[in-house]
Structures are given as C-alpha cells and as structure tokens.
Design a protein around this motif. Structure first.
Motif, PDB file in Angstrom:
ATOM      1  N   ASN A 177       1.051  -1.078  -0.009  1.00  0.00           N
ATOM      2  CA  ASN A 177       0.184   0.010  -0.062  1.00  0.00           C
ATOM      3  C   ASN A 177       0.823   1.279  -0.008  1.00  0.00           C
ATOM      4  O   ASN A 177       1.930   1.185   0.540  1.00  0.00           O
ATOM      5  N   THR A 178       0.337   2.375  -0.476  1.00  0.00           N
ATOM      6  CA  THR A 178       1.156   3.427  -0.357  1.00  0.00           C
ATOM      7  C   THR A 178       0.342   4.779   0.381  1.00  0.00           C
ATOM      8  O   THR A 178      -0.760   4.316   1.062  1.00  0.00           O
ATOM      9  N   GLU A 179       0.931   5.834   0.455  1.00  0.00           N
ATOM     10  CA  GLU A 179       0.751   6.769   1.357  1.00  0.00           C
ATOM     11  C   GLU A 179      -0.799   7.190   1.272  1.00  0.00           C
ATOM     12  O   GLU A 179      -1.460   7.659   2.082  1.00  0.00           O
ATOM     13  N   ASP A 180      -1.198   7.399  -0.085  1.00  0.00           N
ATOM     14  CA  ASP A 180      -2.696   7.849  -0.049  1.00  0.00           C
ATOM     15  C   ASP A 180      -3.963   6.770   0.021  1.00  0.00           C
ATOM     16  O   ASP A 180      -4.980   6.871  -0.156  1.00  0.00           O
ATOM     17  N   TRP A 219      -6.599  -1.472  -5.198  1.00  0.00           N
ATOM     18  CA  TRP A 219      -7.448  -0.697  -4.466  1.00  0.00           C
ATOM     19  C   TRP A 219      -7.006   0.733  -4.586  1.00  0.00           C
ATOM     20  O   TRP A 219      -5.689   1.181  -4.494  1.00  0.00           O
ATOM     21  N   LYS A 220      -7.982   1.727  -4.785  1.00  0.00           N
ATOM     22  CA  LYS A 220      -7.480   3.099  -5.079  1.00  0.00           C
ATOM     23  C   LYS A 220      -7.859   3.964  -3.914  1.00  0.00           C
ATOM     24  O   LYS A 220      -9.085   4.009  -3.482  1.00  0.00           O
ATOM     25  N   GLY A 221      -6.954   4.665  -3.205  1.00  0.00           N
ATOM     26  CA  GLY A 221      -7.436   5.695  -2.483  1.00  0.00           C
ATOM     27  C   GLY A 221      -8.158   6.810  -3.083  1.00  0.00           C
ATOM     28  O   GLY A 221      -8.137   7.310  -3.995  1.00  0.00           O
ATOM     29  N   SER A 222      -9.336   7.229  -2.256  1.00  0.00           N
ATOM     30  CA  SER A 222     -10.244   7.947  -2.739  1.00  0.00           C
ATOM     31  C   SER A 222      -9.891   9.470  -2.863  1.00  0.00           C
ATOM     32  O   SER A 222      -9.051   9.770  -2.230  1.00  0.00           O
TER      33      SER A 222
END
Length: 511
Positions: A177-180, A219-222
C-alpha cells in the motif's frame, strides 16, 4: 558461525536457488497446463499456447464460465453487440449441439473512473447513472436475442469480499500500500506475469509511487467527491481497482479454478493478465482459468450485407418449402433419397466444424449448400411424371432441419407463421383470417389475369401472351400485398396460388 548454523544457512540458500531455477524453467515453457477432468471432444484456441487444445471440463457436461460484463457509463455500442453475440453463439452451441450445461456468470462494473467522470458531466449520482445504463444494456442484449447470464453480479455488492481478497494478497507479500491509501500488486513478485501476453508493452517508468511501472492498482485511495468505502489501508477510504473486481466476484461464485473466462480481445492485456496473476496468488494455484476466450470486434459493411443477404435467402427458401409442402407451387423435381442422405451428411459436417473451435463459418457453409441444392430441386422443371416426383416429406425434413439448426445458433424465426400462431394472443384466429384474406386476394388476382377463364393455372409466363385484362384489380392486389408487408405479413404469389408468412415489419425499408 557454527558448522550447524552454516549448514542451515546454506540449506535455505540452496532451496531458494532451486525455487528460482524452477520458476525460470517454467517461464520458458508453456505456462498453461492441460486440466484434468472430463473430455468433450471439442478443441478451442488457447492464447497462451497459441494453438488449439482439447476442452476438458472439471465436471461432466457442465461449464463454469465467467464473462466480463460492461462498465455501465454509457450506452452499449457495436463492439458490445459483436462480443456478446459471439459468446452467446458459443454458449448455445455447447448447450444445443453438445448437451453441455453452461453456468454463465457476468460481472457488471458499476463503479469506475469512467462512471465517475460521466456522472459529473451529466450532474448525476454515479450509482443512478450506472443503474440506468445497466438496465439499458440488458434490454439491448435481449433485443439481439442474447440469452441472459445465469448469474449477474455488481461490484458495489462485493466490497467486503474485495477488501478481504486484497488483504490476503498483501499478507502473502505480493502487494503493497502507498501513502494515499492505495494498494498495488507487485508484478515482480509473480514470476509468471506475462502468461497471456509474453511481449508485455512497457509502461512509463517515471511513475514514482509504484515499485514498478507494471504494478497495477488493487485498491484506489479516494479523491474528494468520489464514491468510497472504508478500508484498512492508509488514511480515509477508497474504492476497488478495475481488475480486482472480476477476480473477486468470479472466485466467490465459481471458486479457485474456472473452466472458461471470456471477454473482448482488447481485455487480454492488461485486464485478463492482471486477473490471472492476482487470482493465482490469492488461491495459491498455478492456473486460475483453464481456457481464456477472446472475441474480436471486427465489422465491415460488406460482411453485414452478406449476412443479411444469406438470411433473406434462407427465409425465402423456408417460405418456398412451406408452399411446396402445402401444394401451392408448381411441382419441382425432388430427389427424396438424395435429400434425406444430405441431411445426415450435413449433421455430421456441423458437429465436425463446431467441435473445431466452434467453426460456425464452415457450419453455415454446409447449411447454405443444402439450401442451394434443395432450392434448385424446388424450381427445377420435372421431366417425368410430376405426381410421382412430389416429395413433401423430404422438403419438410430439409426445412425443419435448416430452421432447427439455425435456431440452435440463436437465430430467431418467431416471425414465421407457425411460431407466431403459437406465441401471439389469438394467433390461431388471426392465421385463419389471413388465410381467408389471401385466398380472396388470390381469386381476385386470378380473375384479373384470366377474365375469360381460359387458363386456370394463370402462370406468369403466359400473362404476356394473353395481356393483362384488368390492371385496376391487379394494382389493388399489389396495394394490399404492400400494405400487409408494412404490418409484418408477407404475401408471395406462386402461379395460381399465394402464401403468406410473418416477417420483420421493417423488411420493406431494409430492401
């Protein structure tokens, strides 16, 4: 370091080297394994081996099939029609020609970047926009006589399952996972990435928030204003990536190994490649889908005109067969034994063609050849006793075989008189009324052509010799014929007799 510890370290290193060597060896070989299960005597094209391979099913006479559905952000287009009609034809072939039951599952993408953008443009809630276009899509498919899927799933109904799916891949160390709050699949951790498409096109390597340019979002951060759901990764919430949707829904319904997965050829990469990679990791298997089927979306005006011409020829042929069987036409020269054997031969050709990667082109060629031979006999002048040459049985058998064979492909003949009389309200009474109308018109036409009653046959080639006696009545007959055609009823004149059948009510505008 003690000798024992050195041995343990060396043993671990050796196992890693052997595992790496095995992966490299696998990557050089075919990355597809012939499934164990039940033979079908059908071969299908395999995009991984680039050859036809035997279709073997997990369960006897049962296909578990997942098909990528539409992203419902706009109306369906010609590409959708081509794709789903081709797979509908294969579905029908499996069911109607090989007696194989098909569980067809379709996943509908009802949350996506395109839906969000389109909804913003129309100032409409994304969910309502997706629902509207989803309903329109299935109405369009029904109008094309495409069978509905056995199971239809929507992404927004599977959010908890998607989150669990993503988390399991993270737990296996093959996603991050990334920061966003986004989560990406680590393609370098999966040695068989590129299974479906060996020469993977390289993406922009300047992307800094991913470990590799080829990594894709699970999964995409909103972003502000977007639909989102709470997630355990990073701040705020998010929504599913595109590829994870199909993997989760298909796995939830069909399990860890699927017989067939299909979609347009444009989905082969990256969509299907990514589906296979993440699903194999999730299930811990080397092969999630046994057979990937892809449909091209080629279309030309010439091909469409040819198809329309062939169907018109077949429909006209079936009408002529009805007229012959009912004694309305001049007698042809029918070779009964030849036609009955020809039916048997064509049946064999159909099964041979369809078992060879669903070769409908060869199958249709065999059908149209039978139509041509029979049609020639119907219109050939008999050189011997006409009564003994009549064979309504053979003509009825050919017509029935042709219609049933094409109906198995999904071609709709409900406009033909017999089908319509069974399906339309009061169809039997309407049929009797039309019989009387056509008989009356035929008598008027006969009297107009033969006012003196000299030639009771009223053959068209004798009309020129006698001359038309009453053009007003003949014009009235033609007007009635044209008026009924606009209502979907086609009248055909066969010498002294006339027949009628149901057709597309727009047929006149098409010709």
């Amino acid at each position: 370091m003690s000798l024992l510890k050195r041995r343990r370290v060396f043993s671990v290193w050796l196992r890693k080297q052997r595992a790496a060597s095995t992966c490299k060896t696998l990557s050089k070989q075919n990355k597809w394994a012939l499934p164990s299960g039940y033979e079908t005597n059908i071969s299908v094209f395999n995009c991984i081996t680039n050859s036809n391979v035997p279709l073997i099913l997990k369960n006897p006479n049962l296909v578990a099939w997942y098909m990528c559905g539409p992203t419902v952000y706009d109306s369906a287009h010609l590409g959708h029609a081509c794709c789903y009609m081709k797979f509908d034809t294969i579905n029908r072939i499996l069911l109607n020609y090989f007696n194989i039951n098909v569980v067809m599952m379709m996943g509908v993408t009802d949350i996506d970047d395109k839906i969000i953008i389109r909804a913003a443009q129309l100032k409409e809630e994304p969910r309502r926009l997706a629902e509207r276009y989803e309903m329109e899509f299935f109405e369009d498919m029904a109008s094309l006589n495409i069978m509905p899927p056995t199971v239809v799933t929507k992404v927004t109904n599977f959010i908890p399952q998607i989150i669990n799916f993503v988390q399991k891949i993270i737990d296996k160390g093959q996603a991050y996972n990334t920061e966003d709050g986004s989560v990406y699949f680590d393609t370098k951790s999966y040695t068989q990435y590129g299974k479906l498409l060996p020469n993977i096109p390289r993406e922009d390597s300047s992307v800094t928030y991913k470990r590799s340019a080829m990594d894709f979002a699970l999964w995409k951060g909103s972003k502000p204003g977007e639909p989102c759901w709470p997630s355990p990764w990073g701040p705020g919430a998010g929504r599913p990536g595109w590829h994870i949707e199909c993997s989760t829904m298909a796995s939830d319904i069909l399990g860890s190994n699927i017989d067939i997965h299909s979609g347009g050829v444009d989905l082969l990469f990256p969509h299907h490649e990514n589906e296979e990679a993440q699903s194999c990791v999730y299930h811990g298997v080397g092969q999630w889908v046994n057979y990937w089927l892809h449909s091209g979306m080629e279309y030309t005006d010439t091909a469409m005109k040819n198809a329309v011409a062939i169907m018109k020829k077949i429909e006209s042929f079936l009408t002529d067969c009805d007229a012959y069987v009912n004694g309305y036409t001049a007698l042809g020269d029918i070779n009964e034994s030849y036609l009955l054997k020809a039916i048997s031969d064509v049946k064999t050709k159909l099964l041979e063609a369809l078992s060879d990667d669903f070769d409908t082109a060869t199958a249709m060629s065999a059908i149209t050849e039978l139509v041509g031979v029979t049609n020639k006999m119907l219109h050939q002048k008999c050189e011997h006793d006409t009564e003994s040459a009549r064979s309504p049985l053979a003509i009825a058998a050919v017509a029935s075989f042709i219609q049933q064979s094409l109906e198995k492909f999904g071609i709709d003949f409900s406009n033909r008189k017999e089908s319509s009389m069974q399906t339309k309200d009061h169809g039997l009474y309407l049929g009797k009324i039309l019989d009387r109308v056509v008989q009356f018109r035929n008598q008027v036409r006969h009297n107009a052509l033969n006012p003196s009653g000299e030639d009771t046959n009223a053959q068209a080639d004798n009309v020129k010799k006698r001359g038309v006696k009453n053009t007003a009545l003949l014009n009235a007959c033609d007007t009635l014929r044209d008026d009924l055609l606009t209502s979907g009823i086609c009248i055909k004149d066969h010498g002294k007799m006339s027949t009628w059948n149901y057709v597309d009510k727009n047929v006149k505008e098409k010709t």
